[in-house]
Scaffold this motif. Sequence first.
Motif, PDB file in Angstrom:
ATOM      1  N   ARG A 283       0.856  -1.183   0.000  1.00 49.33           N
ATOM      2  CA  ARG A 283       0.000   0.000   0.000  1.00 49.33           C
ATOM      3  C   ARG A 283       0.895   1.237   0.000  1.00 49.33           C
ATOM      4  NH1 ARG A 283      -3.946   1.759   4.859  1.00 49.33           N
ATOM      5  NH2 ARG A 283      -1.898   1.813   5.824  1.00 49.33           N
ATOM      6  N   LEU A 284       0.671   2.131  -0.957  1.00 43.57           N
ATOM      7  CA  LEU A 284       1.534   3.312  -1.088  1.00 43.57           C
ATOM      8  C   LEU A 284       0.902   4.548  -0.461  1.00 43.57           C
ATOM      9  CD1 LEU A 284       2.533   2.821  -4.830  1.00 43.57           C
ATOM     10  CD2 LEU A 284       3.873   2.193  -2.817  1.00 43.57           C
ATOM     11  N   LEU A 291      -8.273   8.211  -9.901  1.00 44.70           N
ATOM     12  CA  LEU A 291      -6.813   8.101  -9.967  1.00 44.70           C
ATOM     13  C   LEU A 291      -6.234   8.989 -11.074  1.00 44.70           C
ATOM     14  CD1 LEU A 291      -4.247   6.715  -9.006  1.00 44.70           C
ATOM     15  CD2 LEU A 291      -4.827   4.739 -10.407  1.00 44.70           C
ATOM     16  N   ARG A 292      -6.901   8.926 -12.246  1.00 45.60           N
ATOM     17  CA  ARG A 292      -6.369   9.676 -13.397  1.00 45.60           C
ATOM     18  C   ARG A 292      -6.525  11.191 -13.264  1.00 45.60           C
ATOM     19  NH1 ARG A 292      -8.052   6.491 -18.762  1.00 45.60           N
ATOM     20  NH2 ARG A 292      -9.894   6.180 -17.506  1.00 45.60           N
ATOM     21  N   ASP A 293      -7.387  11.629 -12.350  1.00 46.54           N
ATOM     22  CA  ASP A 293      -7.517  13.071 -12.110  1.00 46.54           C
ATOM     23  C   ASP A 293      -6.442  13.566 -11.149  1.00 46.54           C
ATOM     24  OD1 ASP A 293      -9.699  13.070 -13.716  1.00 46.54           O
ATOM     25  OD2 ASP A 293     -11.149  12.920 -12.066  1.00 46.54           O
ATOM     26  N   PHE A 310      -0.489   1.461 -11.711  1.00 48.11           N
ATOM     27  CA  PHE A 310      -1.155   1.777 -10.437  1.00 48.11           C
ATOM     28  C   PHE A 310      -2.654   1.502 -10.521  1.00 48.11           C
ATOM     29  CE2 PHE A 310       2.641   4.396 -10.648  1.00 48.11           C
ATOM     30  CZ  PHE A 310       3.253   4.037  -9.466  1.00 48.11           C
ATOM     31  N   ARG A 311      -3.207   1.178  -9.348  1.00 45.46           N
ATOM     32  CA  ARG A 311      -4.653   0.975  -9.250  1.00 45.46           C
ATOM     33  C   ARG A 311      -5.086   1.410  -7.853  1.00 45.46           C
ATOM     34  NH1 ARG A 311      -5.739  -4.642  -6.881  1.00 45.46           N
ATOM     35  NH2 ARG A 311      -3.788  -4.935  -5.772  1.00 45.46           N
ATOM     36  N   THR A 312      -6.385   1.618  -7.687  1.00 41.02           N
ATOM     37  CA  THR A 312      -6.896   1.930  -6.346  1.00 41.02           C
ATOM     38  C   THR A 312      -7.839   0.816  -5.912  1.00 41.02           C
ATOM     39  OG1 THR A 312      -8.616   3.275  -7.340  1.00 41.02           O
ATOM     40  CG2 THR A 312      -6.721   4.452  -6.458  1.00 41.02           C
ATOM     41  N   VAL A 313      -7.808   0.494  -4.628  1.00 42.49           N
ATOM     42  CA  VAL A 313      -8.743  -0.456  -4.029  1.00 42.49           C
ATOM     43  C   VAL A 313      -9.340   0.247  -2.818  1.00 42.49           C
ATOM     44  CG1 VAL A 313      -9.010  -2.726  -2.970  1.00 42.49           C
ATOM     45  CG2 VAL A 313      -7.250  -2.372  -4.740  1.00 42.49           C
ATOM     46  N   PRO A 319       0.542  -0.548  -6.379  1.00 44.26           N
ATOM     47  CA  PRO A 319       1.105  -0.839  -7.708  1.00 44.26           C
ATOM     48  C   PRO A 319       0.339  -2.011  -8.332  1.00 44.26           C
ATOM     49  CG  PRO A 319       2.788  -0.985  -5.968  1.00 44.26           C
ATOM     50  CD  PRO A 319       1.463  -0.940  -5.296  1.00 44.26           C
ATOM     51  N   THR A 320       0.347  -2.107  -9.642  1.00 40.50           N
ATOM     52  CA  THR A 320      -0.282  -3.271 -10.283  1.00 40.50           C
ATOM     53  C   THR A 320       0.714  -4.417 -10.417  1.00 40.50           C
ATOM     54  OG1 THR A 320       0.378  -2.480 -12.444  1.00 40.50           O
ATOM     55  CG2 THR A 320      -1.842  -1.861 -11.685  1.00 40.50           C
TER      56      THR A 320
END
Length: 356
Positions: A283-284, A291-293, A310-313, A319-320
């Motif tokens: 987790r970062l 995310l893209r905004d 990258f992804r969000t949960v 990271p992906t």
Amino acid sequence: MESASTSDFGGFHHWKNPDHQSIGKTALEYLQKLSGPTHIHISGKDPSRARAVVTLLHDNEPSGLHAIHEVLKHRVEPAVDIHYFIPSVDAAKQAPGFIYRMLPHHKDLNRCFTPPYSESEQDRLAQELLRILTALAPECVIDIHNTSSSSPPFEVTTFMDERHDALVSLFTRRMIVTDLKLGSLMEISESMMPTVTIECGGVQDPESNLLATEGLNKYTTYENVLTLSHTDMSLEFFYNPIRLELVEGSDIAYGDHCLLENGVTLLPEIEHFNFGFVSPETRLGFISGELRDCLRANDPKGKEKLLDYFRTVDGELYPTRRLKLFMVTTNPEIARKDCLFYLLEADANSGASVIL
Ligand SMILES: [Zn+2]
């Protein structure tokens, strides 16, 4: 004592062979004696040759100045003439010293070395430095920096050949090779002379000053610094890392829970991943909104890669895939103006280290 005087070098005060008493006991004391951008010329055994050293392009990165002060204090006689350039003296001197990367509302000097040039003070100083380097024609240039957060030392270059490898191995074995053009000093390598950026490690890391001093000692005293005969060090190469940047209008904070209604919060421990690996489970931080905004991650060709990496949960940032991170900052100002960190796919460089 020979005093600093304004020479026909325009913006730089020229100071030839300062005597031992005039340089102060510490780098900070030395800095206080300088008045504005300074060029120090030390005569070497072979005056027909010259090398250049630049430091304090960023004002809060003092290891290079510390190293210059040490080398001058110990009266190390250089093999060839050495020209030291210390451009950002005024900003670095703001009490208590070495606070600002650049003064508020000033341009980043290390983004001013390629056109288009403006009339700003930083552009004029950058051009003046290039004019002097052209006139002196040193055989090489090193530019000494610190990272804003704790980090092992590394080097950045836009150009690869034996001369660059040899310069780097005086200081470190990690070499980042990038095609990214930001207007930094090292980009003159292609048209002028071999130029490398040395990142000595974090300002707060006690080894950084030592590394800068040891490297500078070798750089000034070795007969030859442009062939690999002086080293058996193996270099580790990192090619074309991707910059993770904030999208305009987004903001960043550092903390262990989401701190912004709209933007990015990174965990402060992220700096410990400098030159280390993160996995899809690491987790970062936290993202509020899309995310893209908030973030973008362009490769050196300008292609958007954010969602590849990258992804969000549930609002948490991961990271992906396994990534190697470097130049991770925990300074929000630098994250806003420059980038959050650089990244590479962890496996992309496996096998890339070579034995020299
Ligand atoms: Zn810097």
